[in-house]
Motif scaffolding. Sequence first.
Motif, PDB file in Angstrom:
ATOM      1  N   LEU A 162       0.830  -1.215   0.000  1.00  0.00           N
ATOM      2  CA  LEU A 162       0.000   0.000   0.000  1.00  0.00           C
ATOM      3  C   LEU A 162       0.860   1.258   0.000  1.00  0.00           C
ATOM      4  CD1 LEU A 162      -2.871  -1.011   2.454  1.00  0.00           C
ATOM      5  CD2 LEU A 162      -2.980  -0.805  -0.036  1.00  0.00           C
ATOM      6  N   ASN A 163       1.923   1.262   0.800  1.00  0.00           N
ATOM      7  CA  ASN A 163       2.827   2.412   0.798  1.00  0.00           C
ATOM      8  C   ASN A 163       3.459   2.613  -0.574  1.00  0.00           C
ATOM      9  OD1 ASN A 163       2.384   3.016   3.487  1.00  0.00           O
ATOM     10  ND2 ASN A 163       4.116   1.802   4.230  1.00  0.00           N
ATOM     11  N   SER A 164       3.849   1.521  -1.219  1.00  0.00           N
ATOM     12  CA  SER A 164       4.459   1.596  -2.548  1.00  0.00           C
ATOM     13  C   SER A 164       3.474   2.169  -3.556  1.00  0.00           C
ATOM     14  CB  SER A 164       4.927   0.207  -3.007  1.00  0.00           C
ATOM     15  OG  SER A 164       5.904  -0.316  -2.141  1.00  0.00           O
ATOM     16  N   LEU A 165       2.240   1.678  -3.524  1.00  0.00           N
ATOM     17  CA  LEU A 165       1.236   2.148  -4.484  1.00  0.00           C
ATOM     18  C   LEU A 165       0.928   3.628  -4.281  1.00  0.00           C
ATOM     19  CD1 LEU A 165      -1.225  -0.898  -4.523  1.00  0.00           C
ATOM     20  CD2 LEU A 165       0.488  -0.268  -6.248  1.00  0.00           C
ATOM     21  N   LYS A 218      12.076   1.790  -8.232  1.00  0.00           N
ATOM     22  CA  LYS A 218      12.715   2.447  -7.092  1.00  0.00           C
ATOM     23  C   LYS A 218      11.824   2.410  -5.854  1.00  0.00           C
ATOM     24  CE  LYS A 218      14.826   6.364  -7.414  1.00  0.00           C
ATOM     25  NZ  LYS A 218      15.198   7.752  -7.768  1.00  0.00           N
ATOM     26  N   VAL A 219      10.532   2.680  -6.069  1.00  0.00           N
ATOM     27  CA  VAL A 219       9.611   2.710  -4.935  1.00  0.00           C
ATOM     28  C   VAL A 219       9.506   1.331  -4.291  1.00  0.00           C
ATOM     29  CG1 VAL A 219       7.196   3.016  -4.257  1.00  0.00           C
ATOM     30  CG2 VAL A 219       8.288   4.681  -5.776  1.00  0.00           C
ATOM     31  N   PHE A 220       9.332   0.303  -5.122  1.00  0.00           N
ATOM     32  CA  PHE A 220       9.237  -1.061  -4.569  1.00  0.00           C
ATOM     33  C   PHE A 220      10.560  -1.479  -3.930  1.00  0.00           C
ATOM     34  CE2 PHE A 220       5.444  -1.719  -7.325  1.00  0.00           C
ATOM     35  CZ  PHE A 220       4.595  -2.207  -6.350  1.00  0.00           C
ATOM     36  N   PHE A 246      10.756  -2.789  -0.074  1.00  0.00           N
ATOM     37  CA  PHE A 246      11.010  -4.206   0.186  1.00  0.00           C
ATOM     38  C   PHE A 246      12.484  -4.529   0.469  1.00  0.00           C
ATOM     39  CE2 PHE A 246       6.936  -4.225  -1.963  1.00  0.00           C
ATOM     40  CZ  PHE A 246       6.222  -5.183  -1.256  1.00  0.00           C
ATOM     41  N   PHE A 247      13.389  -3.643   0.061  1.00  0.00           N
ATOM     42  CA  PHE A 247      14.816  -3.887   0.313  1.00  0.00           C
ATOM     43  C   PHE A 247      15.467  -2.626   0.889  1.00  0.00           C
ATOM     44  CE2 PHE A 247      13.461  -6.360  -3.391  1.00  0.00           C
ATOM     45  CZ  PHE A 247      13.696  -7.645  -2.943  1.00  0.00           C
TER      46      PHE A 247
END
Length: 363
Positions: free
Chosen positions: A196-199, A343-345, A349-350
């Motif tokens: 949700l944060n990524s989206l 970049k956002v994902f 996640f990493f």
Amino acid sequence: MVNSKTIALGIVKGVGIIVLAALALYFLYLIQSVIIYLVVSLILTLIGNPILDFLKDRLKFNHVAATITTLLFFLSIIAGLIMLFVPLILDQGRNLSLLNTAEIEKDIIVLKNQFGAFLESHNIDSTSFFSEANIPSEFNFSFLTNFFNSILGMISNFGIGLASVMFITFFFLKERRLFAINAKNLMPNNQEERILNSLNKINHLLSRYFIGLLLQLLIVFILYLCVLLIFGVENALVIAFLCAVLNIIPYIGPLIASVIAAILTMLCHLGGDFQTEILPVTIYVMIGFWVVQIIDNNISSPLIFSKSVNSHPLEIFLVILIIGFLFGITGMIIAIPLYTILKVFGKEFFPENKLIQLLTKNI
């Protein structure tokens, strides 16, 4: 040991997967118009979200009224562009004989002969020059007929496409919370917050990016138009419009635009003397276009795109270059949005990866 039955089942399974993939691709090909409508609607939704939030938060519109007002805003812009550009483009397009390939071939041959006479007057063997430059004695522009017929077909279907896009965009904007809830239910519970944060970040950054792209095209169009008007080029509006649209292709698009501008400028002045009129005006226009491209490449584009997606101009250049080498012109067009999404994902996640920390420190 693997027996023959296991091998046969593996082969059948592999063939089945290939057949299903082929059928899926064929199905996507059949519904390509619908996919285009969905993509355009998604882009309009990304652009419209900040407008929708402004209407709701600042002007206190309810959600449905804000959605309708946002769509009316889009429709007013489209209607304004149609009333402003289409009659002029159609009129000036006829002046340029864009739909008459035979006329274009004849004009190009006349222009070539004039250029050959110019070379001969300066003691340069035109035949050898054209031979070394691989310039043919005859030109075939029949491919333009199919191209412009397809464009006219698109224009004829524009009404259906516009209605479809607006209808889809309306529900994308109106039901965005419902879509978010349904998507949330499909997400793994342990990754829900990160996704949700990524989206949300992707929606914010891509909204800014597409608005920045429209702003860049407007700036380039105005500058191209000024150059053409300063040097008295006929049909300046349609030439500037065509060249500005090509700027969607990073770096290569402006080069193609310069060549097209030079050719159309020479065709517009075909009745004049090559040495004293056609050549000087074409050179001036080329210089003007190069100045515009220097301004765009070094000032407007880096500022607009680096600010909209929070990436360094050099970073953007390298990404476009790499993806362009891998996937061609299509890759160059989608490079910035795709890189922004990755970049956002990556940051969500990493977050512990040092390279990702370096690349995503501004988002």
